[in-house]
Design a protein around this motif. Sequence first.
Motif, short mmCIF file in Angstrom:
data_model
loop_
_atom_site.label_atom_id
_atom_site.label_comp_id
_atom_site.label_asym_id
_atom_site.label_seq_id
_atom_site.Cartn_x
_atom_site.Cartn_y
_atom_site.Cartn_z
N ALA A 59 43.27 35.30 42.66
CA ALA A 59 42.49 36.43 42.16
C ALA A 59 43.09 36.99 40.88
O ALA A 59 42.37 37.25 39.91
CB ALA A 59 42.41 37.52 43.22
N TYR A 110 42.43 44.93 44.73
CA TYR A 110 41.75 43.81 45.41
C TYR A 110 41.43 44.21 46.84
O TYR A 110 42.21 44.89 47.49
CB TYR A 110 42.66 42.57 45.44
CG TYR A 110 43.04 42.10 44.08
CD1 TYR A 110 42.16 41.35 43.30
CD2 TYR A 110 44.28 42.41 43.54
CE1 TYR A 110 42.50 40.92 42.03
CE2 TYR A 110 44.64 41.99 42.27
CZ TYR A 110 43.74 41.25 41.52
OH TYR A 110 44.09 40.83 40.26
N TRP A 140 34.40 37.22 39.85
CA TRP A 140 34.92 36.19 40.71
C TRP A 140 35.12 36.71 42.12
O TRP A 140 35.15 37.91 42.37
CB TRP A 140 36.26 35.70 40.18
CG TRP A 140 37.16 36.86 39.96
CD1 TRP A 140 37.33 37.54 38.79
CD2 TRP A 140 37.93 37.55 40.93
NE1 TRP A 140 38.17 38.59 38.98
CE2 TRP A 140 38.56 38.62 40.28
CE3 TRP A 140 38.16 37.38 42.28
CZ2 TRP A 140 39.39 39.52 40.94
CZ3 TRP A 140 39.00 38.26 42.94
CH2 TRP A 140 39.60 39.31 42.26
N ASP A 141 35.27 35.83 43.04
CA ASP A 141 35.84 36.08 44.36
C ASP A 141 36.41 34.75 44.82
O ASP A 141 36.18 33.71 44.23
CB ASP A 141 34.85 36.68 45.35
CG ASP A 141 33.65 35.80 45.63
OD1 ASP A 141 33.53 34.73 44.99
OD2 ASP A 141 32.84 36.17 46.47
N GLU A 164 39.14 36.30 52.45
CA GLU A 164 38.42 36.45 51.19
C GLU A 164 39.09 37.53 50.36
O GLU A 164 39.63 38.49 50.90
CB GLU A 164 36.97 36.86 51.46
CG GLU A 164 36.22 35.86 52.31
CD GLU A 164 34.84 36.35 52.72
OE1 GLU A 164 34.58 37.57 52.68
OE2 GLU A 164 34.03 35.50 53.10
N LYS A 184 38.34 39.93 46.75
CA LYS A 184 37.43 40.37 45.69
C LYS A 184 38.08 41.51 44.95
O LYS A 184 38.90 42.24 45.51
CB LYS A 184 36.10 40.86 46.28
CG LYS A 184 35.30 39.80 46.96
CD LYS A 184 33.99 40.35 47.46
CE LYS A 184 33.21 39.25 48.16
NZ LYS A 184 31.91 39.68 48.60
N ASN A 239 41.16 36.85 37.45
CA ASN A 239 40.78 38.17 36.93
C ASN A 239 41.16 38.32 35.46
O ASN A 239 40.46 38.97 34.71
CB ASN A 239 41.43 39.26 37.77
CG ASN A 239 40.86 40.62 37.48
OD1 ASN A 239 39.68 40.77 37.18
ND2 ASN A 239 41.68 41.64 37.57
N CYS A 275 38.19 45.22 43.38
CA CYS A 275 37.60 46.49 43.79
C CYS A 275 37.80 47.50 42.67
O CYS A 275 38.59 47.28 41.75
CB CYS A 275 38.18 46.99 45.11
SG CYS A 275 39.96 47.25 45.15
#
Length: 104
Positions: A39, A93, A50-51, A9, A11, A43, A13
């Motif tokens: 990503a 990320y 989003w993820d 995964e 995401k 982004n 940060c």
Amino acid sequence: MEFENAWLEVKGCADSVQTASVNEQALEVPAISEVLEAAASTNKLHPGMWDYSRRLDKVEVEMVRGALGLSKTAEDGRAVSLSVSVAYKGSCYTLTLFAIKRSQ
């Protein structure tokens, strides 16, 4: 690690999180480069909204573990997650390897 299912995964940060740039060896692992590119692309369109995750097979799990310094660990009776925050294309990320443990 014995597992039933695993995912990588990604995401966003906070940019204030201490990170190192992702190394070239890690980018040679297809699963890692795929999630980071997804990503980074997303982004640009929707910052912070989003993820992305990608299912991994056993070989990919070992490749990801070998290429990333997964420093943060969380574990319970059913699952384990290993994560690290990295800088990629000017953004921060968090990559998390999430695995559901094999039932005994």
